[in-house]
Design a protein around this motif. Structure first.
Motif, PDB file in Angstrom:
ATOM      1  N   CYS A 181       0.750  -1.198  -0.130  1.00  0.00           N
ATOM      2  CA  CYS A 181       0.077   0.002  -0.099  1.00  0.00           C
ATOM      3  C   CYS A 181       0.816   1.148   0.140  1.00  0.00           C
ATOM      4  O   CYS A 181       1.883   1.256   0.945  1.00  0.00           O
TER       5      CYS A 181
ATOM      6  N   VAL B 287       0.191   4.141   0.869  1.00  0.00           N
ATOM      7  CA  VAL B 287      -0.362   5.159   1.776  1.00  0.00           C
ATOM      8  C   VAL B 287       0.238   4.476   3.151  1.00  0.00           C
ATOM      9  O   VAL B 287       0.840   5.322   3.895  1.00  0.00           O
ATOM     10  N   CYS B 288      -0.087   3.373   3.476  1.00  0.00           N
ATOM     11  CA  CYS B 288       0.435   3.022   4.988  1.00  0.00           C
ATOM     12  C   CYS B 288       1.319   1.869   4.826  1.00  0.00           C
ATOM     13  O   CYS B 288       1.922   1.374   5.896  1.00  0.00           O
TER      14      CYS B 288
ATOM     15  N   ASN C  46       0.919  -1.576   4.126  1.00  0.00           N
ATOM     16  CA  ASN C  46       0.310  -2.719   4.440  1.00  0.00           C
ATOM     17  C   ASN C  46       0.298  -3.509   3.026  1.00  0.00           C
ATOM     18  O   ASN C  46       0.804  -3.024   1.981  1.00  0.00           O
TER      19      ASN C  46
ATOM     20  N   CYS D  86      -4.737  -0.139  -0.012  1.00  0.00           N
ATOM     21  CA  CYS D  86      -4.904  -1.524   0.570  1.00  0.00           C
ATOM     22  C   CYS D  86      -6.430  -1.340   1.103  1.00  0.00           C
ATOM     23  O   CYS D  86      -7.033  -0.262   1.227  1.00  0.00           O
TER      24      CYS D  86
ATOM     25  N   CYS E 205      -7.304   1.245   4.074  1.00  0.00           N
ATOM     26  CA  CYS E 205      -6.944   2.672   3.595  1.00  0.00           C
ATOM     27  C   CYS E 205      -8.144   2.980   2.776  1.00  0.00           C
ATOM     28  O   CYS E 205      -8.472   3.964   2.703  1.00  0.00           O
TER      29      CYS E 205
HETATM   30 ZN   LIG Z   1      -2.958   0.957   3.382  1.00  0.00          ZN
END
Ligand SMILES: [Zn+2]
Length: 195
Positions: A56, A58-59, A61, A68, A71
């Motif tokens: 992911c 963003v995070c 994961n 993901c 998110c």
């Molecule tokens: Zn994420």
């Protein structure tokens, strides 16, 4: 003993967590004894997973989609970001169903001995998420090791300049224990008793 292909397969299994040469040989033998029922479906599932896996953006994961599924979930509270060392910790917290916010996977902890600095972890992306302004609270859910505590302290200092609330999970977490090995009840208590 076994041919080159089989030996390569055994060596891959032998490197997986909890397995050694002996368990790896037993698994491979089990697969080979029923190729159509076990080996072929496994090969297919592995190929599918290898094709689908995404990190992911963003995070951090691991999922089959980016962003993901956590998110991308509009039901989750994006203002609460729980910082964990690894994806295994994220999965453990998800199993415990105590966190309704989102996550940030650091990818490890700071380690003077191991030579791991902030630039080796997903620290910059965390600070960027926070400075983007939508985050109200950052929960530091790092393990209670020396490196985990050092990392939590470092992050708390870096986040002090922002207006975000920084909390840490309570020490129901055993010393030296990674979050992943805790039972769900202990995890839930630790997260709810953050301060
Ligand atoms: Zn994420």
């Amino acid at each position: 003993m076994a041919g080159r292909e089989l030996d390569a397969l055994i060596q891959i299994f032998a490197k997986l967590p909890g397995l050694g040469q002996r368990s790896a040989r037993r698994i491979v033998l089990k697969l080979l004894q029923a190729p159509e029922a076990r080996l072929v479906p496994l090969a297919r599932a592995l190929a599918d997973a290898a094709r689908a896996v995404r990190v992911c953006s963003v995070c951090g994961n691991i999922d089959s989609q980016d962003p993901c599924s956590i998110c991308a979930d509009t039901e989750r509270d994006r203002s609460i970001v729980c910082v964990v060392e690894g994806v295994g910790d994220l999965w453990a917290l998800e199993r415990a169903r105590v966190h309704g916010g989102v996550y940030h996977v650091l990818g490890g902890t700071l380690s003077a001995l191991g030579g791991t600095g902030p630039e080796d972890l997903n620290v910059a992306s965390l600070l960027m998420r926070v400075s983007a302004g939508d985050v109200a609270e950052v929960i530091l859910a790092l393990s209670a090791t020396v490196d985990g505590a050092t990392t939590a302290h470092f992050l708390a200092e870096r986040l002090a300049a922002s207006l975000v609330r920084v909390t840490r999970v309570a020490q129901g977490v055993p010393i030296g224990g990674a979050l992943d090995v805790l039972d769900d009840g202990t995890l839930a208590t630790a997260l709810l008793a953050r301060r």
